[in-house]
Write an enzyme that holds these catalytic residues in place. Structure first.
Site, mmCIF file in Angstrom:
data_model
loop_
_atom_site.group_PDB
_atom_site.id
_atom_site.type_symbol
_atom_site.label_atom_id
_atom_site.label_comp_id
_atom_site.label_asym_id
_atom_site.label_seq_id
_atom_site.Cartn_x
_atom_site.Cartn_y
_atom_site.Cartn_z
ATOM 1 N N ARG A 84 -25.596 -3.760 18.743
ATOM 2 C CA ARG A 84 -24.365 -4.643 18.201
ATOM 3 C C ARG A 84 -23.579 -5.272 19.595
ATOM 4 O O ARG A 84 -23.343 -4.741 20.503
ATOM 5 C CB ARG A 84 -23.540 -3.938 17.240
ATOM 6 N N TYR A 223 -30.838 -8.316 15.565
ATOM 7 C CA TYR A 223 -30.805 -6.942 15.966
ATOM 8 C C TYR A 223 -29.927 -6.292 14.929
ATOM 9 O O TYR A 223 -28.685 -6.592 15.121
ATOM 10 C CB TYR A 223 -30.630 -6.655 17.553
ATOM 11 N N GLY A 224 -30.363 -5.149 14.149
ATOM 12 C CA GLY A 224 -29.638 -4.230 13.572
ATOM 13 C C GLY A 224 -28.154 -4.980 12.868
ATOM 14 O O GLY A 224 -28.416 -5.934 12.242
ATOM 15 N N GLY A 225 -27.402 -4.230 13.375
ATOM 16 C CA GLY A 225 -25.982 -4.658 12.302
ATOM 17 C C GLY A 225 -25.518 -6.224 12.769
ATOM 18 O O GLY A 225 -24.694 -6.598 11.980
ATOM 19 N N LYS A 232 -23.037 -3.193 8.421
ATOM 20 C CA LYS A 232 -21.852 -3.283 8.920
ATOM 21 C C LYS A 232 -20.910 -4.359 8.470
ATOM 22 O O LYS A 232 -19.779 -3.990 8.174
ATOM 23 C CB LYS A 232 -21.861 -3.090 10.393
ATOM 24 N N HIS A 252 -17.675 4.597 7.547
ATOM 25 C CA HIS A 252 -18.860 4.774 8.372
ATOM 26 C C HIS A 252 -19.196 6.189 8.302
ATOM 27 O O HIS A 252 -18.922 7.140 9.373
ATOM 28 C CB HIS A 252 -18.396 4.326 9.814
ATOM 29 N N SER A 274 -21.084 5.662 16.116
ATOM 30 C CA SER A 274 -22.605 5.230 16.503
ATOM 31 C C SER A 274 -23.157 6.169 17.405
ATOM 32 O O SER A 274 -22.594 6.494 18.555
ATOM 33 C CB SER A 274 -22.707 3.936 16.738
ATOM 34 N N CYS A 276 -23.779 9.256 17.230
ATOM 35 C CA CYS A 276 -23.016 10.517 17.619
ATOM 36 C C CYS A 276 -23.597 11.781 16.566
ATOM 37 O O CYS A 276 -22.692 12.565 16.599
ATOM 38 C CB CYS A 276 -21.658 10.462 17.301
ATOM 39 N N ASP A 299 -25.344 6.735 6.916
ATOM 40 C CA ASP A 299 -24.413 5.758 7.843
ATOM 41 C C ASP A 299 -23.272 5.382 7.274
ATOM 42 O O ASP A 299 -22.140 5.105 7.797
ATOM 43 C CB ASP A 299 -25.359 4.592 8.281
ATOM 44 N N ARG A 391 -35.037 1.885 17.515
ATOM 45 C CA ARG A 391 -34.754 2.320 16.335
ATOM 46 C C ARG A 391 -35.901 2.307 15.138
ATOM 47 O O ARG A 391 -36.896 1.548 15.603
ATOM 48 C CB ARG A 391 -33.515 1.462 15.498
HETATM 49 P P1 GTP Z 1 -26.014 5.233 14.229
HETATM 50 O O1 GTP Z 1 -27.043 5.168 13.666
HETATM 51 O O2 GTP Z 1 -25.842 4.369 15.518
HETATM 52 O O3 GTP Z 1 -24.671 5.216 13.459
HETATM 53 O O4 GTP Z 1 -26.045 6.917 14.791
HETATM 54 P P2 GTP Z 1 -25.954 8.285 14.298
HETATM 55 O O5 GTP Z 1 -24.458 8.758 14.108
HETATM 56 O O6 GTP Z 1 -26.660 8.221 13.127
HETATM 57 O O7 GTP Z 1 -26.536 9.242 15.260
HETATM 58 P P3 GTP Z 1 -27.825 10.090 15.346
HETATM 59 O O8 GTP Z 1 -28.053 11.288 14.315
HETATM 60 O O9 GTP Z 1 -28.912 9.118 15.467
HETATM 61 O O10 GTP Z 1 -28.019 10.654 16.744
HETATM 62 C C1 GTP Z 1 -27.812 10.013 18.006
HETATM 63 C C2 GTP Z 1 -28.357 10.869 19.170
HETATM 64 O O11 GTP Z 1 -27.570 11.951 19.213
HETATM 65 C C3 GTP Z 1 -29.799 11.311 18.956
HETATM 66 O O12 GTP Z 1 -30.259 11.264 20.343
HETATM 67 C C4 GTP Z 1 -29.606 12.604 18.547
HETATM 68 O O13 GTP Z 1 -30.828 13.320 18.938
HETATM 69 C C5 GTP Z 1 -28.418 13.198 19.156
HETATM 70 N N1 GTP Z 1 -27.617 14.266 18.474
HETATM 71 C C6 GTP Z 1 -27.652 14.140 17.147
HETATM 72 N N2 GTP Z 1 -26.994 15.487 16.670
HETATM 73 C C7 GTP Z 1 -26.840 16.174 17.582
HETATM 74 C C8 GTP Z 1 -26.495 17.613 17.833
HETATM 75 O O14 GTP Z 1 -25.938 18.153 16.758
HETATM 76 N N3 GTP Z 1 -26.504 17.974 19.348
HETATM 77 C C9 GTP Z 1 -26.852 17.075 20.175
HETATM 78 N N4 GTP Z 1 -26.628 17.376 21.338
HETATM 79 N N5 GTP Z 1 -27.261 15.942 20.098
HETATM 80 C C10 GTP Z 1 -27.253 15.371 18.776
HETATM 81 C C1 SPV Z 2 -24.321 1.584 14.294
HETATM 82 O O1 SPV Z 2 -24.221 1.119 15.579
HETATM 83 O O2 SPV Z 2 -23.308 2.392 13.933
HETATM 84 C C2 SPV Z 2 -25.517 1.487 13.475
HETATM 85 C C3 SPV Z 2 -26.584 0.703 14.040
HETATM 86 O O3 SPV Z 2 -25.533 2.146 12.518
HETATM 87 S S1 SPV Z 2 -26.462 -0.844 13.595
HETATM 88 O O4 SPV Z 2 -27.025 -1.185 12.252
HETATM 89 O O5 SPV Z 2 -26.971 -1.913 14.386
HETATM 90 O O6 SPV Z 2 -24.854 -1.227 13.413
HETATM 91 MN MN MN Z 3 -23.802 3.751 12.305
#
Ligand code: GTP
Ligand code: SPV
Ligand code: MN
Length: 608
Positions: A84, A223-225, A232, A252, A274, A276, A299, A391
């Site tokens: 993004r 790309y994505g969002g 988003k 979110h 994002s 996290c 999400d 992704r």
């Molecule tokens: P967006 O799609 O961007 O909104 O991301 P998200 O908030 O859905 O994050 P996602 O669950 O995809 O995790 C992002 C990264 O953080 C990945 O590399 C995960 O492996 C890592 N991660 C997720 N949960 C944990 C956790 O509990 N501990 C640690 N250390 N890493 C984590």
């Molecule tokens: C984020 O960045 O929070 C996402 C990926 O979930 S995107 O769809 O590119 O916004």
């Molecule tokens: Mn997200």
């Protein structure tokens, strides 16, 4: 459909189900952008097959080995179009104050002029796809409708996986339902004789939102969002504006149903910035025996007081656009299972056998990898083979932990709201807010280390209230006031959900994560449920209720590690409050007094 009824100009009057105002809008965009053909999409399997065939032929999609990853494809983006672009994201309200200091504001009339100039003939040589979609279950009182036009078959196909694409949406629009106009072009016209590239895009990018006229214009990115506008751009930025007017919340947030060993169920919504941990939380396999987590969304959640006065939530999306790196059998077995096939991968590495790979999937990178940029992978280079923001896009229905209520038009009653961020220090593993207003203050003061999900410096701590900094369509001060007001409404009509804050990412002196995370996060869920049930006492601290203890049975984690996870360092918290105050004060007169009062009270409580 329709992929076969190619026409040289928009002449959809042949189909009576198409609403007149949609036809007029498509004609207008088509006259401006001059596509070679216009295709009206319906979300069917035949249509997906056609889109895939077009993109395999053009080199946009690489067909993965069907024996290893059936019906799955890899797309490699242009190196400049990988995340993004927040600096190119604009809120074009009439009054700049309505966008507020946390958004890039642009005059709507000037922006339209700029975009019309850029979009002129921008689809030359390409197909314009018209994609009707619903956010949320069709016909639900919580749902909204939209139509995206795009000249990217990759985007048209991804939309099929991400949202409910259906021509039924047209009948609802014809019957008078309002809809959001989403106009997207990659900004890469083709002249006669031009050879297309695998990932057309433009160095100039605009992701522009017009909250007053319910319009989105996106130029230059696929790309994505940036390009999947229902996500988003609509479900957060435009929807947040609609939600404020109509008395609900567009957030979110992931959405899960939790079942305790006693068989009692709870709905939890959690907002993390994002990359996290939302997708991982949403698909958690609890390590604690007897607990179950089922997925509703990973999400975005729309939360609205139901007819019963209780806060109810739906996931407006119908698929996942999840972060690939870090996803493994150990961290997220449900996602690994879900990705068996029928998936579009973007910017992952490719194995010698024609399957995908990313950092963290296995300990060692396999031999013979091709990087996300299509080069042979040099393990000694220190460069990852998959892009850190690579992704997967896949439909919700493939999720093995999908909750049966995922399509419930009434939504689920929310019991707990959780805020979190990625913080190496300062923020404890879990805290419970003292009350709704204090919870809003915790949400308002969330900060997080920056990730690869957006352009910017990795690791830098930035304030990200409610994980909504890049996704709010109006003034952040007004948004905080709206959250406080929602508490007032819910106190009258029912009981507001309880609010918690978590942090899975605290690090030790060596820089390693102290908490094992993933399935072990169920131990924190257990504490939250115990609190909801009023079964465990807690410590009242300056920043809220913290656990006296967390269930560590079966986990190799010492008491001292738990102590450092729960530690509240008064000086660090005070410094963090100063930083939060600087951020909040920039909101000026729109900052609710109650938020300043919560800040003062926290400072009071910090005094020894
Ligand atoms: P967006 O799609 O961007 O909104 O991301 P998200 O908030 O859905 O994050 P996602 O669950 O995809 O995790 C992002 C990264 O953080 C990945 O590399 C995960 O492996 C890592 N991660 C997720 N949960 C944990 C956790 O509990 N501990 C640690 N250390 N890493 C984590
Ligand atoms: C984020 O960045 O929070 C996402 C990926 O979930 S995107 O769809 O590119 O916004
Ligand atoms: Mn997200």
């Amino acid at each position: 459909m329709t992929l076969t009824d190619t026409v040289t100009s928009a002449s959809p009057k042949t189909d009576e189900s198409r609403p007149v105002d949609v036809i007029e809008w498509v004609n207008e965009i088509s006259a401006l952008t001059s596509p070679e053909s216009v295709l009206w999409c319906d979300g069917s399997k035949a249509e997906a097959d056609e889109l895939i065939a077009v993109m395999v032929a053009s080199g946009t999609l690489i067909h993965l080995n069907p024996n290893l990853r059936p019906q799955s494809y890899l797309a490699r983006s242009a190196p400049s179009d990988v995340a993004r672009v927040e600096s190119r994201t604009f809120i074009c309200s009439l009054d700049p104050e309505d966008a507020g200091p946390t958004n890039n504001w642009y005059d709507p009339i000037e922006m339209k002029d700029t975009l019309r100039g850029l979009a002129k003939d921008s689809m030359r040589g390409r197909t314009l796809y018209v994609v009707p979609f619903a956010m949320g279950p069709l016909g639900s009182p919580l749902s909204k409708l939209g139509v995206q036009v795009t000249d990217s078959p990759y985007v048209a196909l991804s939309l099929q996986m991400m949202v409910r694409v259906s021509s039924e949406v047209f009948s609802m629009i014809s019957a008078g339902a309002s809809w959001v106009k989403c106009c997207h072009t990659v900004g890469a016209p083709l002249n006669a004789g031009d050879v297309d590239v695998a990932w057309p895009c433009n160095e100039t990018k605009y992701i522009s939102h017009f909250p007053e006229s319910l319009e989105i214009w996106s130029y230059g990115s696929a790309y994505g969002g940036n390009a999947l506008l229902p996500k988003k751009a609509f479900a957060l930025r435009i929807a947040s504006v609609i939600a404020r007017k109509e008395g609900w919340l567009a957030e979110h947030m992931l959405l899960v149903k939790v079942t305790s060993p006693e068989g009692k169920t709870y709905t939890m919504a959690a907002a993390f910035p994002s990359a996290c941990g939302k997708t991982n939380f949403a698909m958690m396999r609890p390590s604690l025996p007897g607990w179950k987590v089922e997925t509703l969304g990973d999400d975005i959640a729309w939360l609205r007081p139901g007819r019963d006065g209780k806060l109810r939530a739906i996931n407006p999306e119908a698929g996942f656009f999840g972060v690939a790196p870090g996803t493994s059998q150990a961290t997220n077995p449900s996602a690994m299972e879900m990705l068996w096939g029928n998936t579009i991968f973007t910017n992952t590495a490719l194995t010698a056998e024609g399957d995908i790979w990313w950092e963290g999937m296995t300990k060692e990178a396999p031999e013979g990898l091709t990087t996300w940029q299509g080069e042979p992978h040099d393990k000694t280079s220190g460069h990852p083979a998959a892009h850190p923001n690579s992704r997967f896009a896949v439909g919700l229905s493939q999720c093995p932990t999908l909750a049966e209520e995922w399509d419930d038009p009434e939504g689920l009653v929310v019991d707990a709201i959780i805020f979190g961020g990625r913080r190496s220090t300062t923020i404890p593993l879990v805290t419970e807010a003292l009350n709704w207003n204090h919870g809003v203050f915790l949400g308002a003061t969330i900060a997080s280390e920056r990730t690869a999900a957006a352009e910017g410096t990795l690791g830098e701590v930035r304030r990200d209230p409610f994980a909504m900094l890049p996704f709010l369509g109006y003034n952040m001060g007004d948004y905080l006031a709206h959250w406080l007001e929602m508490g007032n409404t819910l106190r009258v009509t029912g009981r507001p959900p309880r609010i918690f804050q978590v942090n899975w990412f605290r690090r030790d002196a060596n820089g390693d994560f102290i908490w094992p995370g993933f399935g072990e996060n169920s131990r924190v869920i257990e504490w939250i449920v115990e609190r909801l049930e009023g079964r465990v006492p807690a410590r009242r601290t300056a920043i809220g209720w913290t656990p006296e203890s967390i269930n560590l049975e079966g986990l190799d984690l010492g008491r001292s590690a738990l102590e450092s996870l729960l530690e509240i360092d008064a000086q660090a918290v005070a410094d963090d409050l100063d930083d939060a105050e600087t951020f909040l004060e920039a909101l000026g007169s729109r900052l609710p007094k109650e938020i300043s009062r919560q800040l003062d009270q926290t400072r009071e409580r910090l005094r020894p």
